[in-house]
Design a protein around this motif. Structure first.
Motif, PDB file in Angstrom:
ATOM      1  N   ALA A   1      32.450  33.800  56.627  1.00  0.00           N
ATOM      2  CA  ALA A   1      33.002  34.885  55.547  1.00  0.00           C
ATOM      3  C   ALA A   1      34.358  35.093  55.480  1.00  0.00           C
ATOM      4  O   ALA A   1      34.802  35.584  55.012  1.00  0.00           O
ATOM      5  N   GLY A   2      34.373  34.347  56.110  1.00  0.00           N
ATOM      6  CA  GLY A   2      36.152  35.183  56.402  1.00  0.00           C
ATOM      7  C   GLY A   2      37.024  33.638  55.645  1.00  0.00           C
ATOM      8  O   GLY A   2      37.780  33.559  55.083  1.00  0.00           O
ATOM      9  N   GLN A   3      35.749  32.582  54.981  1.00  0.00           N
ATOM     10  CA  GLN A   3      36.504  31.503  54.188  1.00  0.00           C
ATOM     11  C   GLN A   3      36.890  32.024  52.682  1.00  0.00           C
ATOM     12  O   GLN A   3      36.542  33.136  52.206  1.00  0.00           O
ATOM     13  N   THR A   4      37.938  32.390  52.423  1.00  0.00           N
ATOM     14  CA  THR A   4      38.704  33.123  51.417  1.00  0.00           C
ATOM     15  C   THR A   4      37.896  32.231  49.930  1.00  0.00           C
ATOM     16  O   THR A   4      37.717  31.032  49.388  1.00  0.00           O
ATOM     17  N   GLY A   5      38.092  33.367  48.716  1.00  0.00           N
ATOM     18  CA  GLY A   5      37.282  32.621  47.270  1.00  0.00           C
ATOM     19  C   GLY A   5      38.592  32.940  46.698  1.00  0.00           C
ATOM     20  O   GLY A   5      39.430  33.339  47.328  1.00  0.00           O
ATOM     21  N   ARG A   6      37.849  34.004  45.665  1.00  0.00           N
ATOM     22  CA  ARG A   6      39.068  35.356  44.381  1.00  0.00           C
ATOM     23  C   ARG A   6      38.893  35.742  45.470  1.00  0.00           C
ATOM     24  O   ARG A   6      38.119  36.394  45.911  1.00  0.00           O
ATOM     25  N   ARG A   7      40.754  36.760  45.246  1.00  0.00           N
ATOM     26  CA  ARG A   7      41.000  37.583  46.229  1.00  0.00           C
ATOM     27  C   ARG A   7      40.904  38.993  45.385  1.00  0.00           C
ATOM     28  O   ARG A   7      41.349  38.257  44.206  1.00  0.00           O
ATOM     29  N   ALA A   8      40.252  39.537  46.010  1.00  0.00           N
ATOM     30  CA  ALA A   8      40.046  41.412  45.182  1.00  0.00           C
ATOM     31  C   ALA A   8      41.237  42.104  44.670  1.00  0.00           C
ATOM     32  O   ALA A   8      42.362  41.581  45.788  1.00  0.00           O
ATOM     33  N   PRO A   9      41.217  42.324  43.673  1.00  0.00           N
ATOM     34  CA  PRO A   9      42.476  42.860  43.846  1.00  0.00           C
ATOM     35  C   PRO A   9      42.934  44.582  44.422  1.00  0.00           C
ATOM     36  O   PRO A   9      42.066  44.989  45.347  1.00  0.00           O
ATOM     37  N   ALA A  10      44.166  44.791  44.505  1.00  0.00           N
ATOM     38  CA  ALA A  10      44.608  45.805  45.346  1.00  0.00           C
ATOM     39  C   ALA A  10      43.480  47.333  45.114  1.00  0.00           C
ATOM     40  O   ALA A  10      43.547  47.531  43.365  1.00  0.00           O
ATOM     41  N   PRO A  11      43.118  47.801  45.863  1.00  0.00           N
ATOM     42  CA  PRO A  11      42.390  48.679  45.394  1.00  0.00           C
ATOM     43  C   PRO A  11      42.902  50.453  44.835  1.00  0.00           C
ATOM     44  O   PRO A  11      44.112  49.927  45.555  1.00  0.00           O
ATOM     45  N   ASP A  12      42.636  50.839  43.562  1.00  0.00           N
ATOM     46  CA  ASP A  12      43.125  52.045  43.892  1.00  0.00           C
ATOM     47  C   ASP A  12      43.134  53.140  44.218  1.00  0.00           C
ATOM     48  O   ASP A  12      41.951  53.599  44.953  1.00  0.00           O
ATOM     49  N   MET A  13      43.695  53.616  45.209  1.00  0.00           N
ATOM     50  CA  MET A  13      44.682  54.207  45.806  1.00  0.00           C
ATOM     51  C   MET A  13      43.749  55.623  45.915  1.00  0.00           C
ATOM     52  O   MET A  13      43.627  56.730  47.149  1.00  0.00           O
ATOM     53  N   ASP A  14      44.011  55.740  44.739  1.00  0.00           N
ATOM     54  CA  ASP A  14      43.582  57.614  44.518  1.00  0.00           C
ATOM     55  C   ASP A  14      41.656  57.735  44.775  1.00  0.00           C
ATOM     56  O   ASP A  14      41.028  58.711  44.372  1.00  0.00           O
ATOM     57  N   ARG A  15      41.193  56.672  44.555  1.00  0.00           N
ATOM     58  CA  ARG A  15      39.989  56.362  44.735  1.00  0.00           C
ATOM     59  C   ARG A  15      39.532  56.561  45.913  1.00  0.00           C
ATOM     60  O   ARG A  15      37.776  56.403  46.712  1.00  0.00           O
ATOM     61  N   VAL A  16      40.220  56.019  47.031  1.00  0.00           N
ATOM     62  CA  VAL A  16      39.857  55.337  48.523  1.00  0.00           C
ATOM     63  C   VAL A  16      40.257  56.414  49.116  1.00  0.00           C
ATOM     64  O   VAL A  16      41.437  57.055  49.730  1.00  0.00           O
TER      65      VAL A  16
END
Length: 365
Positions: A8-23
């Motif tokens: 699971a830790g093997q990297t694929g395409r990195r998700a973009p930085a989250p929108d912190m207003d929604r976190v």
């Protein structure tokens, strides 16, 4: 479990930085070394992300998860768009400390939640940290017994899509090309704490009487445990069973092996929680386990498997014996095990129960 975490830790395409207003929830993972806590975060966060805005923070996690960048920590100093205080869900002491520092020193508008899996009396500093949490979750009734604060027991679940009964010829033991008609397995790191030696001793005692069975041991042997692993293989060789007690080492994917074995044995001397019995039962496999971790709270004795005292090698041997003597019993208990896990331990149930805790915390204001 180790191989699954690493995969699971093997990297694929990195998700973009989250929108912190929604976190609204942060799941920190402030430890680089892979562990059961890491596995929990990897499995839960995708489900939780379907219910609410959540992001992880820290190393050792797959790129596919929503992951805060370190520069986004400053965003925790203000509330998200919902106006609610964010929840910081810690699972280690370091993460409780980090949450408290953010909340008390930097005045971050946070609510602190802690999940405890430990089955021992907590040290004074840990107790001090726990008392400052807004909510506490225990992963089993046993771990909850070591808490001095109000808490809710939410046991871990298992992904029933990842771990499932045999579906194809490749899931049959015959596909392994190993000798025998049936297999009994013991998976996880090869070390004293995991009780691998107890399993080996049971196999040396039992297999000469049950020629249709082969024992399969899968898991990493670290450099520190090499002498231990070598000694186990030497014991097996001296017993003349090297072809029937097979050490696979670390395998790329453990899931098919859960489906290939008719009986799974979890002989740990101690555990935090311990997911492998759930993974085996979800694969329609009967389980014999020690009473370490939460094993005794997962298994229905005489229905889905058997539970023995941790560290009792003789009791382990005698609990395994009926299944080797009667493969139909293993099959029947495997069917029961799948039904039990499907009803009581789906991963979605764990995620929903945690969401309920979050809602209760938010309702406090």
């Amino acid at each position: 479990m180790d191989t699954r975490i690493e995969a699971a830790g093997q990297t694929g395409r990195r998700a973009p930085a989250p929108d912190m207003d929604r976190v609204e929830v942060v799941a920190p993972n402030l430890k680089r070394r892979l562990s059961g806590v890491t596995s929990t975060i990897i499995q839960l966060v995708p489900l939780q992300a379907e219910m609410l805005g959540i992001a992880t923070l820290g190393p050792g996690l797959p790129d596919s998860l929503p992951r805060m960048r370190w520069w986004q920590v400053f965003a925790l100093l203000k509330r998200p768009a919902s106006g609610r205080k964010r929840i910081w869900h810690a699972r280690r002491n370091t993460e409780m400390v980090a949450g408290l520092v953010l909340k008390t020193l930097f005045r971050a508008p946070l609510k602190l939640v802690f999940t405890s899996a430990a089955q021992r009396d907590h040290r004074p500093f840990t107790k001090w940290l726990i008392r400052r949490m807004d909510a506490v979750i225990a992963t089993s009734a046993r771990s909850g017994g070591f808490l001095d604060v109000p808490h809710t027991v939410i046991m871990h679940g298992v992904d029933l899509e990842e771990f499932h009964p045999p579906r194809s010829g490749g899931d049959a033991f015959s596909a392994s090309a190993l000798p025998g008609k049936y297999a009994v397995g013991c998976f996880g790191r090869v070390r004293h704490q995991k009780g691998t030696d107890l399993f080996v001793d049971s196999m040396i005692e039992l297999l000469p009487h049950y020629p249709d069975w082969t024992a399969v041991i899968a898991g990493r042997v670290t450099a520190e445990q090499k002498a231990f692993g070598d000694e186990l293989e030497s014991r097996v060789a001296k017993a003349g069973l090297s072809d029937r007690v097979v050490f696979l080492g670390e395998v790329p994917d453990i899931k098919p092996w859960y489906r290939r074995v008719s009986l799974y044995v979890a002989p740990s001397r101690n555990e935090g929680f311990g997911l492998t019995p759930l993974e085996a039962m979800a694969s329609q496999t009967a389980v014999v386990a020690s009473d370490a971790g939460a094993y005794a709270e997962m298994i229905v004795p005489g229905v889905t498997g058997s539970v023995v005292a941790a560290g009792d090698g003789d009791a382990l041997t005698e609990a395994i014996r009926p299944y080797l003597a009667d493969p139909a019993l293993a099959e029947a208990h495997g069917v029961n095990a799948l039904a039990h896990v499907t009803e009581h331990f789906p991963l979605q149930r764990e995620a929903a129960a945690i969401r309920t805790i979050y809602d209760q915390v938010w309702a406090q204001g």
